[in-house]
Design a protein around this motif. Structure first.
Motif, mmCIF file in Angstrom:
data_model
loop_
_atom_site.group_PDB
_atom_site.id
_atom_site.type_symbol
_atom_site.label_atom_id
_atom_site.label_comp_id
_atom_site.label_asym_id
_atom_site.label_seq_id
_atom_site.Cartn_x
_atom_site.Cartn_y
_atom_site.Cartn_z
ATOM 1 N N LYS A 43 0.857 -1.201 0.000
ATOM 2 C CA LYS A 43 0.000 0.000 0.000
ATOM 3 C C LYS A 43 0.887 1.244 0.000
ATOM 4 O O LYS A 43 0.664 2.194 -0.741
ATOM 5 C CB LYS A 43 -0.919 -0.028 1.231
ATOM 6 C CG LYS A 43 -2.311 0.485 0.933
ATOM 7 C CD LYS A 43 -3.254 0.250 2.102
ATOM 8 C CE LYS A 43 -4.036 -1.046 1.952
ATOM 9 N NZ LYS A 43 -4.797 -1.373 3.178
ATOM 10 N N LYS A 44 1.900 1.204 0.861
ATOM 11 C CA LYS A 44 2.852 2.312 0.966
ATOM 12 C C LYS A 44 3.609 2.489 -0.361
ATOM 13 O O LYS A 44 3.781 3.603 -0.865
ATOM 14 C CB LYS A 44 3.830 1.986 2.108
ATOM 15 C CG LYS A 44 4.682 3.128 2.586
ATOM 16 C CD LYS A 44 5.378 2.726 3.891
ATOM 17 C CE LYS A 44 6.846 3.013 3.809
ATOM 18 N NZ LYS A 44 7.614 2.457 4.925
ATOM 19 N N LEU A 45 4.032 1.359 -0.935
ATOM 20 C CA LEU A 45 4.799 1.402 -2.188
ATOM 21 C C LEU A 45 3.926 1.917 -3.342
ATOM 22 O O LEU A 45 4.385 2.724 -4.160
ATOM 23 C CB LEU A 45 5.359 0.006 -2.511
ATOM 24 C CG LEU A 45 6.212 -0.105 -3.781
ATOM 25 C CD1 LEU A 45 7.486 0.736 -3.671
ATOM 26 C CD2 LEU A 45 6.578 -1.558 -4.074
ATOM 27 N N ASP A 46 2.673 1.470 -3.396
ATOM 28 C CA ASP A 46 1.769 1.921 -4.467
ATOM 29 C C ASP A 46 1.614 3.434 -4.485
ATOM 30 O O ASP A 46 1.577 4.049 -5.548
ATOM 31 C CB ASP A 46 0.393 1.255 -4.311
ATOM 32 C CG ASP A 46 0.384 -0.157 -4.893
ATOM 33 O OD1 ASP A 46 1.330 -0.488 -5.647
ATOM 34 O OD2 ASP A 46 -0.547 -0.929 -4.590
ATOM 35 N N ALA A 47 1.523 4.017 -3.293
ATOM 36 C CA ALA A 47 1.398 5.487 -3.202
ATOM 37 C C ALA A 47 2.658 6.142 -3.764
ATOM 38 O O ALA A 47 2.585 7.150 -4.477
ATOM 39 C CB ALA A 47 1.167 5.896 -1.759
ATOM 40 N N LYS A 48 3.807 5.565 -3.474
ATOM 41 C CA LYS A 48 5.084 6.079 -3.985
ATOM 42 C C LYS A 48 5.167 5.921 -5.505
ATOM 43 O O LYS A 48 5.620 6.822 -6.203
ATOM 44 C CB LYS A 48 6.257 5.319 -3.328
ATOM 45 C CG LYS A 48 6.520 5.752 -1.908
ATOM 46 C CD LYS A 48 7.181 7.117 -1.919
ATOM 47 C CE LYS A 48 7.373 7.637 -0.516
ATOM 48 N NZ LYS A 48 7.797 9.057 -0.527
ATOM 49 N N ILE A 49 4.722 4.772 -5.994
ATOM 50 C CA ILE A 49 4.764 4.521 -7.442
ATOM 51 C C ILE A 49 3.980 5.602 -8.176
ATOM 52 O O ILE A 49 4.446 6.164 -9.173
ATOM 53 C CB ILE A 49 4.223 3.102 -7.776
ATOM 54 C CG1 ILE A 49 5.207 2.031 -7.286
ATOM 55 C CG2 ILE A 49 3.985 2.942 -9.279
ATOM 56 C CD1 ILE A 49 4.720 0.587 -7.423
ATOM 57 N N ALA A 50 2.809 5.930 -7.657
ATOM 58 C CA ALA A 50 1.975 6.968 -8.281
ATOM 59 C C ALA A 50 2.711 8.314 -8.293
ATOM 60 O O ALA A 50 2.711 9.026 -9.301
ATOM 61 C CB ALA A 50 0.645 7.077 -7.538
ATOM 62 N N GLN A 51 3.386 8.630 -7.189
ATOM 63 C CA GLN A 51 4.167 9.879 -7.102
ATOM 64 C C GLN A 51 5.299 9.895 -8.123
ATOM 65 O O GLN A 51 5.513 10.884 -8.821
ATOM 66 C CB GLN A 51 4.821 9.957 -5.724
ATOM 67 C CG GLN A 51 4.080 10.790 -4.695
ATOM 68 C CD GLN A 51 4.831 10.748 -3.364
ATOM 69 O OE1 GLN A 51 6.056 10.776 -3.312
ATOM 70 N NE2 GLN A 51 4.079 10.668 -2.277
ATOM 71 N N TRP A 52 6.035 8.786 -8.173
ATOM 72 C CA TRP A 52 7.187 8.703 -9.087
ATOM 73 C C TRP A 52 6.730 8.818 -10.541
ATOM 74 O O TRP A 52 7.385 9.468 -11.352
ATOM 75 C CB TRP A 52 7.941 7.379 -8.870
ATOM 76 C CG TRP A 52 8.560 7.265 -7.501
ATOM 77 C CD1 TRP A 52 9.018 8.299 -6.713
ATOM 78 C CD2 TRP A 52 8.787 6.070 -6.750
ATOM 79 N NE1 TRP A 52 9.508 7.805 -5.530
ATOM 80 C CE2 TRP A 52 9.391 6.445 -5.527
ATOM 81 C CE3 TRP A 52 8.551 4.710 -6.991
ATOM 82 C CZ2 TRP A 52 9.751 5.508 -4.540
ATOM 83 C CZ3 TRP A 52 8.913 3.786 -6.024
ATOM 84 C CH2 TRP A 52 9.502 4.175 -4.814
ATOM 85 N N GLU A 53 5.605 8.205 -10.855
ATOM 86 C CA GLU A 53 5.096 8.277 -12.234
ATOM 87 C C GLU A 53 4.736 9.717 -12.591
ATOM 88 O O GLU A 53 5.002 10.178 -13.704
ATOM 89 C CB GLU A 53 3.887 7.341 -12.402
ATOM 90 C CG GLU A 53 4.316 5.873 -12.428
ATOM 91 C CD GLU A 53 3.166 4.883 -12.457
ATOM 92 O OE1 GLU A 53 1.991 5.306 -12.275
ATOM 93 O OE2 GLU A 53 3.436 3.676 -12.645
ATOM 94 N N THR A 54 4.164 10.434 -11.641
ATOM 95 C CA THR A 54 3.815 11.844 -11.870
ATOM 96 C C THR A 54 5.081 12.673 -12.101
ATOM 97 O O THR A 54 5.136 13.483 -13.026
ATOM 98 C CB THR A 54 3.025 12.401 -10.659
ATOM 99 O OG1 THR A 54 1.907 11.538 -10.439
ATOM 100 C CG2 THR A 54 2.544 13.812 -10.895
ATOM 101 N N THR A 55 6.093 12.458 -11.258
ATOM 102 C CA THR A 55 7.359 13.198 -11.387
ATOM 103 C C THR A 55 8.000 12.969 -12.758
ATOM 104 O O THR A 55 8.544 13.887 -13.364
ATOM 105 C CB THR A 55 8.352 12.741 -10.290
ATOM 106 O OG1 THR A 55 7.719 12.890 -9.025
ATOM 107 C CG2 THR A 55 9.641 13.550 -10.317
#
Ligand code: ZN
Length: 292
Positions: free
Chosen positions: A167-179
């Motif tokens: 769950k924690k990683l998924d939130a990060k993945i979404a952030q990284w994709e946006t960046t």
């Protein structure tokens, strides 16, 4: 008497089902995952340091000692760890559960025919799949299964930990994709084919490698060819892991206008990479800053 023996036996079985699982991993990244899933039910150690080339590891007796007392050995597989069979044999631990985490991963660059004649270290396909964070879910599923085999009573605990982490990683993945979204299609060169899965995830265009073939040292001939190829080709960056020499990359950078970037494929490769998430965070931040 029989009843007492039975009770003692059942007690042993119950204790065994909740014993601390001793896990050894090849990469520090896998050690992080095993710790996340295993929590306080595991004792985790690893073999390769983050600033070491995982393809080429000199086997030491201490690695065999680590495996001698381990229950579970986690490895990337696809022959990334060509040195692993030697330490597994040397450990003389016939109870060791050796887990190849690549089994269920969607593999890239798998050759139609295996050719060992060229010295290519990716002859069974590209093993650097852990750098696409979407593959971590598959990796964790294997780790949950392995830990549950070693300690069946804790399966639900391992599953819950894996879910929390994902769950924690998924939130990060979404952030990284946006960046990284503005940099889709950006042209890069990498030293080694470590970034195939990473580039596929983010839509980056890796045009060539500094190594003539995976695992083969840069040669003046290949470097000269690369310089001719990339001259004026709008190459943004040349990605080099901490354990590679930067002289050939610097030479290519000068003629292509690219920047040489130190990114890390493993935890501990740079100081900022304390665990898998902070490693990816560092790579994304460094790369996006260079591509601006
Ligand atoms: Zn490789």
């Amino acid at each position: 008497m029989k009843r007492i023996l039975l009770v003692i036996l059942m007690l042993f079985v119950a204790l065994a089902a909740h014993a601390t699982v001793r896990v050894v991993t090849t990469l520090p990244d896998l050690a992080d995952f095993a710790q996340q899933v295993g929590g306080d039910k595991v004792k985790v150690d690893f073999i390769v340091r983050g600033n070491q080339n995982p393809h080429f590891v000199d086997v030491k007796p201490s690695y065999m000692m680590k495996l001698k007392s381990a229950d579970v050995f986690l490895m990337i597989g696809m022959e990334l760890e060509m040195w692993a069979p030697q330490i597994i044999d040397g450990s003389r631990n016939d109870k060791l559960d050796v887990v190849d985490l690549s089994k269920a991963v969607a593999k890239r660059e798998v050759p139609a025919r295996v050719d060992a004649s060229q010295g290519d270290v990716h002859r069974f396909g590209n093993p650097h799949y852990w750098l696409d964070p979407r593959n971590v879910k598959t990796i964790l599923e294997e780790i949950v299964a392995a830990l549950a085999r070693a300690s069946p009573g804790d399966e639900q605990y391992f599953k819950a930990n894996a879910e929390t982490y994902l769950k924690k990683l998924d939130a990060k993945i979404a952030q990284w994709e946006t960046t990284m979204k503005p940099f889709r299609g950006a042209k890069l060169i990498t030293f080694h084919k470590s970034w195939t899965y990473f580039a596929h995830w983010l839509g980056l265009d890796i045009v060539d490698q500094v190594e003539p073939k995976p695992g083969i040292q840069p040669s003046p001939g290949h470097t000269a060819e690369l310089i001719r190829k990339v001259r004026g080709g709008n190459i943004k960056a040349i990605i080099v892991e901490p354990f590679y020499d930067t002289s050939a990359p610097e030479q290519i950078a000068r003629s292509s206008g690219a920047k040489v970037l130190r990114l890390t494929t493993s935890v501990g490769g740079v100081e900022e990479a304390k665990d898998y998430i902070s490693m990816m965070e560092y790579n994304i931040a460094t790369l996006s800053a260079a591509l601006k």
